[in-house]
Enzyme design. Structure first.
Site, short mmCIF file in Angstrom:
data_model
loop_
_atom_site.label_atom_id
_atom_site.label_comp_id
_atom_site.label_asym_id
_atom_site.label_seq_id
_atom_site.Cartn_x
_atom_site.Cartn_y
_atom_site.Cartn_z
CG ASP A 193 -9.01 1.87 -0.53
OD1 ASP A 193 -8.29 1.12 -1.04
OD2 ASP A 193 -8.29 3.46 -0.66
CG ASP A 229 -2.12 0.64 1.24
OD1 ASP A 229 -2.12 1.50 0.13
OD2 ASP A 229 -3.35 0.25 1.90
#
Length: 722
Positions: free
Chosen positions: A520, A456
């Protein structure tokens, strides 16, 4: 020097240049006119000499400068302490390498520039799929101009011409959870410039810059596209001048967006710009996607094994890491057919929320007193792979790492600016910080035999300076080196690129990773739009697409299970929701979806992506067609209500009009809710069993499709009759 014509040809595309002094000029990029016409191209390569203009015809060279009469953005910009600002490259060497079969090849031009004291090069490589990769480089050589100051590179831009019929532009913008939102505009006079200053491409990345003929679409129109294969800051440009660009109307290009003073070359030092991929198609943006997908799938590093069904723990448990709870989740995952579990954020030292622990890549003994081994064993006992989440490029101030090494934080000496998501950026180009990350990650991969890393990168890079020098490029190069070293140490390891979702989706990062997290946002209404445009660049097997909870984590929108399942069946499928709270009936449906994914993934992950150009934006028809045309899987979907009561005849792109097909409506995931009294007759029959229809009707005249209620989707399975 007598002029020569060099040509590269592949897949119906041609790149043709005339090699002459002082700089070669571009004769053509686009549809292959066929061999034998090079002299005609050369004869027609000079435009008129206009009034109030240079007294010789303007040229669009392979290194456009003002010397050529080019008043647009130059290929090279920079200076040597204020001097050497007018590049004058002179051709020093050229080479062409074309395979024996004449498909594709490589052209390289090398230049000497005594004004800038640089040796420069541009390389064109056309692959067999018709994708043209352009790389540029400069090397400082004080032997060309002794005593010159170090040269500051402000930018190198790869520029190619487009003709006057390219009258519209398409690129992308977006934000967190709404990435790759398309925007169109007329290709007018002046400069259309998109530049990013986020330390990465960003959620609003231009992504792909497309120029095309009027009203081009998914499956129609002639288009010219550019993509920068780079995970740092970017610059995309489309430029049209009143006097044109040589015999062309405009140019299209891209390059790295460099901050002032970021690249300063001393004698012998080199700057190599990241590659720019140029793609021409006469079949709209689906034609661009087809060329790029085939290029990626031909790479030796491209995943060859079936893409496993994934469960990621984030939206199921968040920071609540409890072995018993996670064990129950793993058991339910195994029962529905999950093949890989990824333990997300919360497993490392003092990581109970987002404000602490980043950088301390040691298992938290308070939460995991026996380490991760007990959970890893549970996962392995069910035959599943194990993956782990990291955010290596970030650090919380509340961490042992930041307290021990405050100098490792990227930022100005005058003091750090505000945090973002409670975190700062680690200066991974610093050797000690780099070595720490490499060894910590490598040790965990080795200890737990980790199959997969979710990598990430949640915040933008603001004031990204190290030792008061701009450092975005250094960060990006260090990231690439770190990923390459991890892959070299652990050849079986797979890595997913996640950046707050889709903030770093580019073909530079995909040279080193195996998948991108497109967003997301697991709200299927948003996700379908995001993934539809993600697939223009990235093939489906490299795009994570997960089932979320009925009420979306990011938008609070509630959708039916069947809609969420169908929306997650177009790429590399996975699950985010908490299966321990799921009813037995829904678990059975999810298990059916899991089985369907395993059935169709050989098609989804090798086939050609197609999108219908429908008149009603409230609907979408998209699918994947096998390379041999034997099977296709389409999704008919409605986002919202619209004025039209029914669709009329909708054509299925990619099918062979001369073939016959068996068409089945797949409803094992639940029937889509209709906004009508009865289905069209053929649909009613296809829900009960296969219906035979001709390709001439399916792909040519089209068929009526049912009017669905908003946020409903239907799967249509099509097989060619031998």
């Amino acid at each position: 020097m007598l002029s020569e014509v060099f040509a590269l040809r592949a897949g119906g595309t041609a790149f043709i240049v005339e090699v002459g002094h002082p700089v070669p000029r571009v004769l053509h990029w686009g549809a292959d006119p066929g061999p034998g016409w090079d002299d005609d191209l050369r004869l027609t390569a000079a435009p008129a000499v206009l009034n109030n203009s240079p007294d010789v015809p303007r040229v669009l060279s392979v290194w456009p400068t003002e010397r050529d009469g080019w008043s647009g953005t130059p290929a090279q910009s920079g200076n040597a302490a204020g001097f050497g600002t007018t590049p004058r490259p002179e051709l020093a060497a050229r080479s062409i390498d074309v395979p024996d079969d004449g498909v594709g090849g490589r052209i390289e031009f090398r230049f000497v520039d005594r004004v800038s004291a640089l040796r420069s090069a541009v390389v064109y490589e056309l692959d067999r799929f018709g994708v043209l990769a352009v790389t540029m480089s400069v090397v400082r050589d004080l032997g060309l101009n002794p005593g010159a100051a170090p040269y500051t590179v402000d930018g190198l831009l790869a520029l190619l011409p487009v003709p006057e019929r390219a009258v519209e532009l398409l690129d992308f913008t977006g934000k967190w959870c709404r990435e790759r939102a398309p925007q169109r505009a007329p290709f007018g006079f002046g400069t259309h410039l998109r530049a990013t200053r986020r330390g990465k491409p960003g959620h609003d990345s231009p992504y792909l810059l497309v120029a095309g003929t009027a009203s081009f679409g998914f499956g129609h129109g002639e288009v010219w596209a550019a993509h920068l294969a780079w995970s740092g800051e970017q610059r995309y440009l489309a430029e049209r001048l009143p006097e044109g660009a040589g015999t062309f109307a405009a140019v299209l290009g891209a390059g790295e967006s460099l901050r002032s003073g970021e690249v300063i070359l001393a004698d012998g030092e080199r700057y190599e710009a990241p590659p720019v991929l140029f793609v021409w198609s006469d079949a709209g943006t689906d034609g661009v996607a087809d060329r790029l997908h085939r290029r990626l799938r031909a790479r030796p590093s491209h995943p060859r094994t079936p893409r496993p069904l994934v469960l990621n723990t984030w939206e199921a448990v968040y920071f609540d890491h409890d072995l018993d709870r996670l064990t129950r989740l793993a058991e339910r995952a195994a029962a529905v057919g999950v093949e890989r579990i990824v333990l997300d954020d919360g497993w490392f030292h003092r990581r109970r929320d987002a404000d602490a622990g980043l950088g301390d890549w040691f298992v938290d003994s308070d939460v995991w007193p026996a380490g991760l081994d007990p959970f890893v064993k549970v996962v392995r006992s069910h035959g599943m792979q194990f993956g782990l989440w990291f955010e290596p490029e970030m650090v919380n101030l509340d961490s042992e790492l930041a307290r021990a090494h405050p100098d490792w934080i990227l930022g100005p000496a005058a003091g750090l600016g505000p945090s973002a998501r409670g975190q700062y950026v680690l200066d991974i180009a610093r050797p000690a910080a780099y070595d720490y990350l490499l060894e910590r990650i490598s040790d965990l991969v080795r200890t737990h035999e980790i199959d997969y890393l979710k990598w990430d990168h949640n915040r933008d890079l603001l004031e990204a300076v190290s030792g008061e020098r701009p450092s975005v490029r250094r960060q990006t190069v260090a990231l690439y080196r770190l990923l390459d070293e991890l892959r070299a140490r652990h050849p079986a390891l797979e890595i997913e690129s996640c950046s707050g979702g889709g903030g770093r989706v580019d073909l530079g990062i995909l040279d080193r990773t195996d998948r991108v997290w497109a967003s997301d946002c697991n709200d299927p209404v948003e996700r379908v739009r995001i993934e539809r445009w993600t697939r223009v660049l990235v093939p489906p097997e490299l795009v994570g697409s997960h089932l979320g909870a009925d009420r979306a984590h990011t938008t609070s929108r509630t959708t039916d299970l069947s809609f969420r399942l169908v929306a997650s069946l177009t790429a590399h499928a996975g699950i985010e929701q908490d299966l321990t709270l799921t009813s037995d009936a829904d678990l059975a449906t999810i298990a059916a979806w899991s089985a369907l994914y395993r059935e169709v993934r050989p098609l989804l992950h090798t086939g050609r992506v197609v999108n219908a150009d429908v008149a009603d934006d409230a609907t979408a028809l998209y699918g994947t067609v096998a390379q041999d045309g034997s099977r296709a899987l389409f999704t008919w979907l409605r986002f919202q209500t619209s004025a039209a009561g029914q669709s009329g005849r909708v054509r299925f792109p990619g099918l062979d009009r001369a073939s016959r097909y068996r068409v089945t409506i797949r409803e094992e995931l639940g029937a889509a809710s209709r906004h009508q009294g009865h289905d069209p007759e053929w649909v009613a029959r296809a829900t009960r069993g296969p219906v035979e229809l001709s390709g001439a009707v399916l792909a040519g005249t089209g068929v009526p499709l049912p009017t669905l209620n908003p946020q409903q989707a239907m799967l249509i399975d099509i097989e060619r009759i031998p």
